[in-house]
Scaffold this motif. Structure first.
Motif, PDB file in Angstrom:
ATOM      1  N   LEU A   1       0.973   1.366  12.546  1.00  0.00           N
ATOM      2  CA  LEU A   1       2.112   1.944  13.639  1.00  0.00           C
ATOM      3  C   LEU A   1       2.568   0.795  14.606  1.00  0.00           C
ATOM      4  O   LEU A   1       1.562   0.371  15.063  1.00  0.00           O
ATOM      5  N   TRP A   2       3.671   0.535  14.906  1.00  0.00           N
ATOM      6  CA  TRP A   2       3.959  -0.489  15.925  1.00  0.00           C
ATOM      7  C   TRP A   2       4.068   0.449  17.241  1.00  0.00           C
ATOM      8  O   TRP A   2       4.643   1.387  17.326  1.00  0.00           O
ATOM      9  N   ALA A   3       3.596  -0.265  18.232  1.00  0.00           N
ATOM     10  CA  ALA A   3       3.742   0.415  19.663  1.00  0.00           C
ATOM     11  C   ALA A   3       5.134   0.115  19.942  1.00  0.00           C
ATOM     12  O   ALA A   3       5.825  -1.135  19.544  1.00  0.00           O
ATOM     13  N   SER A   4       5.836   1.019  20.556  1.00  0.00           N
ATOM     14  CA  SER A   4       7.416   0.749  20.824  1.00  0.00           C
ATOM     15  C   SER A   4       7.425  -0.597  21.837  1.00  0.00           C
ATOM     16  O   SER A   4       8.635  -1.034  21.879  1.00  0.00           O
ATOM     17  N   THR A   5       6.654  -0.901  22.416  1.00  0.00           N
ATOM     18  CA  THR A   5       6.613  -2.057  23.523  1.00  0.00           C
ATOM     19  C   THR A   5       6.392  -3.386  22.625  1.00  0.00           C
ATOM     20  O   THR A   5       6.534  -4.262  23.280  1.00  0.00           O
ATOM     21  N   ASP A   6       6.159  -3.308  21.144  1.00  0.00           N
ATOM     22  CA  ASP A   6       6.065  -4.607  20.557  1.00  0.00           C
ATOM     23  C   ASP A   6       4.902  -5.415  20.875  1.00  0.00           C
ATOM     24  O   ASP A   6       4.653  -6.402  20.280  1.00  0.00           O
ATOM     25  N   ASN A   7       3.750  -4.950  21.845  1.00  0.00           N
ATOM     26  CA  ASN A   7       2.537  -5.759  21.942  1.00  0.00           C
ATOM     27  C   ASN A   7       1.421  -5.418  21.038  1.00  0.00           C
ATOM     28  O   ASN A   7       0.547  -6.325  21.075  1.00  0.00           O
ATOM     29  N   TYR A   8       1.598  -4.260  20.362  1.00  0.00           N
ATOM     30  CA  TYR A   8       0.435  -3.981  19.527  1.00  0.00           C
ATOM     31  C   TYR A   8       0.860  -3.329  18.075  1.00  0.00           C
ATOM     32  O   TYR A   8       2.077  -2.814  17.955  1.00  0.00           O
ATOM     33  N   LEU A   9       0.240  -3.494  17.019  1.00  0.00           N
ATOM     34  CA  LEU A   9       0.361  -3.009  15.795  1.00  0.00           C
ATOM     35  C   LEU A   9      -1.019  -2.255  15.574  1.00  0.00           C
ATOM     36  O   LEU A   9      -2.007  -3.252  15.526  1.00  0.00           O
ATOM     37  N   SER A  10      -0.980  -1.096  15.387  1.00  0.00           N
ATOM     38  CA  SER A  10      -2.306  -0.356  15.260  1.00  0.00           C
ATOM     39  C   SER A  10      -2.634   0.026  13.730  1.00  0.00           C
ATOM     40  O   SER A  10      -1.474  -0.061  13.004  1.00  0.00           O
ATOM     41  N   TYR A  11      -3.878   0.281  13.454  1.00  0.00           N
ATOM     42  CA  TYR A  11      -4.084   0.756  12.141  1.00  0.00           C
ATOM     43  C   TYR A  11      -5.391   1.347  12.209  1.00  0.00           C
ATOM     44  O   TYR A  11      -6.187   1.532  13.301  1.00  0.00           O
ATOM     45  N   ILE A  12      -5.900   2.205  11.101  1.00  0.00           N
ATOM     46  CA  ILE A  12      -7.044   2.951  11.202  1.00  0.00           C
ATOM     47  C   ILE A  12      -7.999   2.145  10.106  1.00  0.00           C
ATOM     48  O   ILE A  12      -7.763   1.613   9.150  1.00  0.00           O
ATOM     49  N   SER A  13      -9.157   1.807  10.528  1.00  0.00           N
ATOM     50  CA  SER A  13     -10.361   1.227   9.664  1.00  0.00           C
ATOM     51  C   SER A  13     -11.869   1.915   9.979  1.00  0.00           C
ATOM     52  O   SER A  13     -11.896   2.456  11.227  1.00  0.00           O
TER      53      SER A  13
ATOM     54  N   GLY B   1       0.842  -1.166   0.065  1.00  0.00           N
ATOM     55  CA  GLY B   1      -0.107   0.061   0.013  1.00  0.00           C
ATOM     56  C   GLY B   1       0.777   1.280   0.043  1.00  0.00           C
ATOM     57  O   GLY B   1       2.179   1.185  -0.037  1.00  0.00           O
ATOM     58  N   VAL B   2       0.194   2.333   0.051  1.00  0.00           N
ATOM     59  CA  VAL B   2       0.979   3.772  -0.029  1.00  0.00           C
ATOM     60  C   VAL B   2       1.434   4.081   1.281  1.00  0.00           C
ATOM     61  O   VAL B   2       2.077   5.172   1.371  1.00  0.00           O
ATOM     62  N   GLU B   3       1.103   3.374   2.360  1.00  0.00           N
ATOM     63  CA  GLU B   3       1.497   3.745   3.746  1.00  0.00           C
ATOM     64  C   GLU B   3       2.861   3.332   3.836  1.00  0.00           C
ATOM     65  O   GLU B   3       3.449   2.506   3.201  1.00  0.00           O
TER      66      GLU B   3
ATOM     67  N   LEU C   1      -9.630   9.632   1.254  1.00  0.00           N
ATOM     68  CA  LEU C   1      -8.697  10.486   1.783  1.00  0.00           C
ATOM     69  C   LEU C   1      -7.840  10.048   2.797  1.00  0.00           C
ATOM     70  O   LEU C   1      -6.949  10.558   3.349  1.00  0.00           O
ATOM     71  N   ALA C   2      -8.469   9.178   3.600  1.00  0.00           N
ATOM     72  CA  ALA C   2      -7.748   8.727   4.875  1.00  0.00           C
ATOM     73  C   ALA C   2      -6.705   7.790   4.850  1.00  0.00           C
ATOM     74  O   ALA C   2      -6.865   7.172   3.527  1.00  0.00           O
ATOM     75  N   SER C   3      -5.965   7.557   5.785  1.00  0.00           N
ATOM     76  CA  SER C   3      -4.758   6.510   5.495  1.00  0.00           C
ATOM     77  C   SER C   3      -5.152   5.626   6.788  1.00  0.00           C
ATOM     78  O   SER C   3      -5.664   5.700   7.740  1.00  0.00           O
ATOM     79  N   ARG C   4      -4.661   4.083   6.179  1.00  0.00           N
ATOM     80  CA  ARG C   4      -4.725   3.208   7.319  1.00  0.00           C
ATOM     81  C   ARG C   4      -3.520   3.529   8.221  1.00  0.00           C
ATOM     82  O   ARG C   4      -3.932   2.888   9.459  1.00  0.00           O
ATOM     83  N   ALA C   5      -2.651   4.052   8.177  1.00  0.00           N
ATOM     84  CA  ALA C   5      -1.597   4.416   9.162  1.00  0.00           C
ATOM     85  C   ALA C   5      -1.039   3.480   9.920  1.00  0.00           C
ATOM     86  O   ALA C   5      -1.272   3.587  11.271  1.00  0.00           O
TER      87      ALA C   5
ATOM     88  N   ILE D   1     -10.524  10.231  11.223  1.00  0.00           N
ATOM     89  CA  ILE D   1      -9.171  10.488  11.751  1.00  0.00           C
ATOM     90  C   ILE D   1      -8.177  10.767  10.883  1.00  0.00           C
ATOM     91  O   ILE D   1      -8.196  10.145   9.799  1.00  0.00           O
ATOM     92  N   HIS D   2      -7.511  11.730  10.869  1.00  0.00           N
ATOM     93  CA  HIS D   2      -6.524  12.583  10.110  1.00  0.00           C
ATOM     94  C   HIS D   2      -5.118  11.760  10.111  1.00  0.00           C
ATOM     95  O   HIS D   2      -4.530  11.377   9.288  1.00  0.00           O
ATOM     96  N   SER D   3      -4.840  11.694  11.331  1.00  0.00           N
ATOM     97  CA  SER D   3      -3.432  11.243  11.734  1.00  0.00           C
ATOM     98  C   SER D   3      -3.202  10.836  13.171  1.00  0.00           C
ATOM     99  O   SER D   3      -4.182  11.215  13.855  1.00  0.00           O
ATOM    100  N   MET D   4      -2.201  10.031  13.374  1.00  0.00           N
ATOM    101  CA  MET D   4      -2.155   9.501  14.881  1.00  0.00           C
ATOM    102  C   MET D   4      -0.572   9.230  15.252  1.00  0.00           C
ATOM    103  O   MET D   4       0.104   9.221  14.098  1.00  0.00           O
ATOM    104  N   ALA D   5      -0.333   9.000  16.420  1.00  0.00           N
ATOM    105  CA  ALA D   5       1.085   8.617  16.494  1.00  0.00           C
ATOM    106  C   ALA D   5       1.056   7.830  18.085  1.00  0.00           C
ATOM    107  O   ALA D   5       0.389   8.232  18.846  1.00  0.00           O
ATOM    108  N   TRP D   6       1.923   7.186  18.456  1.00  0.00           N
ATOM    109  CA  TRP D   6       2.230   6.285  19.643  1.00  0.00           C
ATOM    110  C   TRP D   6       3.037   7.152  20.578  1.00  0.00           C
ATOM    111  O   TRP D   6       3.961   7.857  20.053  1.00  0.00           O
ATOM    112  N   SER D   7       2.768   7.037  21.772  1.00  0.00           N
ATOM    113  CA  SER D   7       3.447   7.482  22.852  1.00  0.00           C
ATOM    114  C   SER D   7       4.892   6.553  23.058  1.00  0.00           C
ATOM    115  O   SER D   7       4.719   5.420  22.702  1.00  0.00           O
TER     116      SER D   7
END
Length: 607
Positions: free
Chosen positions: A73-85, A19-21, A67-71, A113-119
């Motif tokens: 992203l891995w959590a730094s703790t490696d316990n989750y991989l997030s996405y938008i749906s 994908g384009v992500e 126009l939305a992105s699935r975005a 949802i336009h954009s997101m990021a993990w802590s």
């Protein structure tokens, strides 16, 4: 065995599997996650970062809104991989647990949802959502989903990112015109809001995505952002604690995709020179940069550093190959291709490689472009001007399947980056402001004259076509330059700007005010740039087409065709159902290409 020309179905099969992500490194650097339709439906996949067979992660990722992105992203703790749906109806953040347990719907915000990021600690995400009518920043706790609104509209707040120490969130605030941006910083609880950097006069058609994410260095001291203040879109830096912005590595090229290395000592970015995008790295603070991956032709995008800072993952494609995932080593520049979407049998080798060319327009301005020609130049072929969307966009060194099919059908196709295009500096980009259908159309006509000068082009049979802004300029050619072209195919265009004010989606309205000025003060420009009001001049056989049934929608093409019929002009009209206005569904794209080629054959080859 003699090689034959590829069929339409073969050409359409040449498409990216990724994908384009942006491809995402796992926190330990062992795998790279990406979005793909490899299994028939769109899902998250991962593969070893050294190469190997991919593994499907999600079972039913679902779609996203226009126009939305699935975005992913891995959590730094490696316990989750997030996405938008939007599989529950609206865009929400979902979590795929890496232990294989059931997926979790994290957010219940009920907006786009336009954009997101993990802590950094993996305990929360920052999300830009328009639940209340304007995009605002939320901090959402993981895994409970409890949401805390941190900003309030009406000005859009987008592109949130945590500082590496996790104490603050940086984001972008747009003014009401989407031309001015403030890089803001707040505490993770939404307090102590202050401005880090101010940027003006940079129109953002995608309400924040053009400006980019204000990524912060590892020492929490410096932020990067895009700006046109030098006359070219370059990467700039600004001190978090206040101070004057500085260009990272100034050049007369368009820079994008800026990402800090894990150490915070380097910034990687893409540099666009006449449609070729290479990867460069700058040692922050020294004012220069060096090429890390410079293939000579092709487009690099979606950069991400490996967790140990030794490599960069990215997407790379060329005019004859689809975009794939690659990595490049920072130590020796060795590049590795991890995925290969090119069909077997040497199919991509039978595609036409474009020639980069340039010509002078009516006022001496140099117009760059791409020329696609059949391999056999012993006979004459009709010519075709293919205009890109935008107008603040450009043709790149990437795969153009529509053009490849038209070349195989026996057309010489010119893709010009006419005035108003991005990639050639701010002055060039603004050269068609308040002048749509003026200088930009004359550039297209100069491109027609360039084609006429080629010995293997039938100078008496040249057409023009394009989608969105390409459709608009095709409409302008019909109304403002009768007889300049012998056929026109406006796809999903717009022809009546004053009447469209109440119909157009917000981003289009913002763009028209930016391009034309306000209607109240510049109504003459809005009418003068509207080809609908000069249809009586038309002499060019025209094929008007668009999609309908899904968002976005518009009645603009139908009204243009109806007016042409009312005035007894030669026009054909077709709608592709169960699709958005711009016609993206694969089955509809296939039929559209067949219909367009048949129309062009009747009017440009009949003689």
């Amino acid at each position: 065995m003699e090689k034959t020309s590829p069929t339409l179905d073969q050409i359409l099969s040449i498409r990216p599997l990724v994908g384009v992500e942006t491809p995402q490194w796992s926190p330990d650097g062992s795998r790279i996650a990406f979005v793909s339709s490899l299994g028939g439906t769109t899902n998250l996949w991962s593969m070893p970062s050294k190469g190997g067979f991919p593994t499907r992660l999600t079972v039913s990722m679902g779609d996203v809104n226009f126009l939305a992105s699935r975005a992913p992203l891995w959590a730094s703790t490696d316990n989750y991989l997030s996405y938008i749906s939007k599989k529950t109806g609206t865009d929400e953040v979902w979590l795929w647990p890496t232990d294989g347990s059931e997926e979790i719907q994290l957010t219940h915000l009920g907006g786009l949802i336009h954009s997101m990021a993990w802590s950094p600690d993996g305990q929360s995400v920052a999300v830009a959502c328009n639940r209340n009518g304007a995009y605002e920043i939320y901090r959402v706790d993981v895994p409970s989903g409890e949401a805390h609104r941190l900003t309030e509209g009406p000005l859009y707040a987008v592109n949130p990112v945590f500082t590496p120490d996790g104490k603050h969130i940086a984001y972008v605030r747009l003014d009401d015109t989407w031309e001015d941006h403030d890089v803001m910083i707040i505490t993770r609880d939404g307090k102590d809001s202050r401005v880090v950097a101010v940027d003006t006069d940079f129109f953002d058609y995608t309400y924040g995505k053009t400006f980019g994410t204000p990524n912060v260095s590892a020492d929490n001291k410096t932020v990067v952002f895009r700006s046109q203040r030098s006359g070219h879109t370059n990467i700039w830096t600004a001190p978090i604690d206040g101070g004057e912005p500085a260009a990272l590595a100034p050049e007369e090229a368009e820079q994008d995709n800026a990402v800090w290395s894990p150490s915070g000592r380097q910034v990687a970015f893409t540099s666009n020179n006449n449609g070729t995008l290479e990867i460069r790295v700058s040692d922050a603070g020294n004012g220069g940069s060096r090429a890390i991956f410079s293939p000579g032709i092709g487009v690099c995008s979606n950069l991400q550093w490996s967790p140990d800072g030794t490599a960069i993952a990215f997407r790379y494609g060329t005019p004859t190959t689809p975009a794939d995932i690659w990595t490049v080593s920072l130590k020796d520049g060795h590049a590795s291709q991890l995925t290969d979407a090119s069909p077997g049998g040497g199919l991509t080798e039978r595609l036409m490689k474009p020639e980069k060319m340039a010509f002078k327009s009516f006022d001496g301005l140099t117009i760059h472009g791409y020329l696609y020609s059949p391999s056999d130049k012993s006979q004459k072929y009709p010519g075709l001007l293919y205009i890109h969307g935008g107008p603040t966009n450009q043709f790149y060194d990437d795969l153009q399947v529509n053009v490849q099919y038209l070349v195989q059908r026996g057309y010489v196709v010119l893709l010009p980056n006419i005035r108003g295009s991005s990639g050639y500096g701010k002055v060039f980009e603004e050269a068609n402001d308040k002048d749509w259908g003026g200088g930009d159309l004359k550039d297209a006509i100069a491109g027609r004259d360039y084609l006429k000068g080629l010995k293997y082009v039938d100078a008496e049979n040249i057409g023009i076509m394009g989608r969105s802004y390409g459709g608009i300029l095709s409409m302008c050619a019909i109304s403002f330059a009768p007889g300049a072209f012998q056929a026109a195919v406006p796809i999903s265009g717009y022809g009546d700007w004053p009447s469209l004010q109440a119909e157009m989606e917000l981003r289009h309205n913002k763009m028209q005010v930016h391009e034309f000025g306000s209607f109240e003060e510049n109504s003459d420009v809005w009418y003068d740039c509207s080809p609908f009001y000069k249809i009586e001049n038309a002499t060019t056989p025209t094929f008007v087409l668009h999609g309908e049934g899904k968002d976005p929608s518009s009645d603009a093409s139908r009204l243009f065709a109806v007016e042409m019929k009312r005035l007894y002009k030669t026009v054909e009209y077709k709608v592709y159902h169960n699709d958005g206005y711009y016609v993206d569904a694969p089955a509809n794209v296939r039929q559209l290409l067949l219909d367009v080629a048949d129309f062009l054959d009747r009017y440009l080859k009949a003689g």
